[in-house]
Write a protein that holds these residues in place. Sequence first.
Motif, mmCIF file in Angstrom:
data_model
loop_
_atom_site.group_PDB
_atom_site.id
_atom_site.type_symbol
_atom_site.label_atom_id
_atom_site.label_comp_id
_atom_site.label_asym_id
_atom_site.label_seq_id
_atom_site.Cartn_x
_atom_site.Cartn_y
_atom_site.Cartn_z
ATOM 1 N N GLU A 79 52.338 36.377 -33.895
ATOM 2 C CA GLU A 79 52.128 37.815 -34.028
ATOM 3 C C GLU A 79 51.188 38.034 -35.199
ATOM 4 O OE1 GLU A 79 55.999 38.640 -36.866
ATOM 5 O OE2 GLU A 79 56.167 39.025 -34.726
ATOM 6 N N THR A 80 50.412 39.097 -35.121
ATOM 7 C CA THR A 80 49.533 39.451 -36.230
ATOM 8 C C THR A 80 49.459 40.963 -36.309
ATOM 9 O OG1 THR A 80 47.389 38.991 -37.282
ATOM 10 C CG2 THR A 80 47.342 39.490 -34.930
ATOM 11 N N VAL A 81 49.119 41.451 -37.478
ATOM 12 C CA VAL A 81 49.004 42.886 -37.688
ATOM 13 C C VAL A 81 47.583 43.319 -37.366
ATOM 14 C CG1 VAL A 81 49.054 44.727 -39.431
ATOM 15 C CG2 VAL A 81 50.777 42.926 -39.475
ATOM 16 N N ILE A 82 47.467 44.397 -36.604
ATOM 17 C CA ILE A 82 46.190 45.067 -36.418
ATOM 18 C C ILE A 82 46.423 46.539 -36.728
ATOM 19 C CG2 ILE A 82 45.306 43.417 -34.720
ATOM 20 C CD1 ILE A 82 45.889 45.443 -32.562
ATOM 21 N N ARG A 83 45.353 47.255 -36.968
ATOM 22 C CA ARG A 83 45.486 48.665 -37.339
ATOM 23 C C ARG A 83 44.976 49.542 -36.204
ATOM 24 N NH1 ARG A 83 47.488 49.175 -42.025
ATOM 25 N NH2 ARG A 83 46.926 51.341 -42.381
ATOM 26 N N LEU A 84 45.706 50.618 -36.002
ATOM 27 C CA LEU A 84 45.374 51.604 -34.971
ATOM 28 C C LEU A 84 45.428 52.961 -35.633
ATOM 29 C CD1 LEU A 84 45.152 50.571 -31.968
ATOM 30 C CD2 LEU A 84 47.212 51.864 -31.568
ATOM 31 N N ASN A 85 44.273 53.597 -35.780
ATOM 32 C CA ASN A 85 44.215 54.902 -36.436
ATOM 33 C C ASN A 85 44.910 54.896 -37.795
ATOM 34 O OD1 ASN A 85 42.814 56.091 -34.297
ATOM 35 N ND2 ASN A 85 44.712 56.436 -33.188
ATOM 36 N N GLN A 133 47.345 53.030 -38.808
ATOM 37 C CA GLN A 133 48.733 52.573 -38.810
ATOM 38 C C GLN A 133 48.801 51.117 -38.360
ATOM 39 O OE1 GLN A 133 51.210 55.251 -36.547
ATOM 40 N NE2 GLN A 133 51.489 56.489 -38.380
ATOM 41 N N GLN A 134 49.809 50.410 -38.878
ATOM 42 C CA GLN A 134 49.994 49.006 -38.508
ATOM 43 C C GLN A 134 50.677 48.876 -37.158
ATOM 44 O OE1 GLN A 134 52.209 46.991 -41.570
ATOM 45 N NE2 GLN A 134 50.384 46.599 -42.777
ATOM 46 N N TYR A 135 50.163 47.950 -36.351
ATOM 47 C CA TYR A 135 50.788 47.553 -35.094
ATOM 48 C C TYR A 135 50.819 46.040 -35.076
ATOM 49 C CZ TYR A 135 50.774 52.216 -33.075
ATOM 50 O OH TYR A 135 51.036 53.526 -32.815
ATOM 51 N N TRP A 136 51.710 45.479 -34.285
ATOM 52 C CA TRP A 136 51.822 44.033 -34.192
ATOM 53 C C TRP A 136 51.362 43.580 -32.813
ATOM 54 C CZ3 TRP A 136 54.213 46.778 -37.708
ATOM 55 C CH2 TRP A 136 54.402 46.217 -38.966
ATOM 56 N N GLU A 170 50.999 41.533 -26.078
ATOM 57 C CA GLU A 170 51.714 42.808 -26.150
ATOM 58 C C GLU A 170 51.434 43.432 -27.501
ATOM 59 O OE1 GLU A 170 55.924 42.887 -25.282
ATOM 60 O OE2 GLU A 170 55.615 41.829 -23.394
ATOM 61 N N LEU A 171 51.274 44.717 -27.512
ATOM 62 C CA LEU A 171 51.049 45.462 -28.734
ATOM 63 C C LEU A 171 52.284 46.321 -29.001
ATOM 64 C CD1 LEU A 171 48.898 46.071 -30.900
ATOM 65 C CD2 LEU A 171 48.142 47.975 -29.449
#
Length: 198
Positions: A72-78, A80-83, A99-100
């Motif tokens: 799993e890794t963190v990405i940013r969406l607007n 905010q953090q998502y995994w 899966e996000l």
Amino acid sequence: MDLEFVEREATPELLMKLGIQLHLAGLSLSNTVSILEVFGVKRARSTVHSWVHKADLQPEAGQSPDHVAVDETVIRLNGQQYWLYAAVDPETKELLHTELESTTTTVLAQSFLATVREKHDVEDAVFLVDGASSLQIACSPHGLDFRYEKRGNRNSVERVFREVKRRTSSFSNSFSHTEPETADNWLRSFAFAWNQLI
């Protein structure tokens, strides 16, 4: 690539496929539109973006890997953090599933692994996990054999994450002005394209 969504589209299907593949291979929407213009087809960037999402591409199911690298890794969406959860066959380097999620928990990791099991024949596979305790714990209820591995075959999933982050680096490693469902759809399309290109 099946384009069942095409209805009354003025663009020839072959050029739509080319546009989708070029964008998923790493070309910006602007550059993709420029290539299509070479063939006499003038389309807006939003049109190509729409083609990619409407095509609903995703990795092919039914794989039978010996090993599955998961992470799993963190990405940013607007902002905010998502995994982003990913499963990769280290031998073929194919993305098996992504899966996000808006958070990371053992329950979500179990759900992710359950979907991997539904889509692929992984009962006898060895799952390669790093220090993420949620993924290690999630293997047990499913009876999945796992091995802690920091390098080696597990690096295949890290390569996928590097490419996702490379593709979003121009946006400060973030999907801007994007809903989670749209980003998840793009990630599945990316996985499809990744598997075609490796």
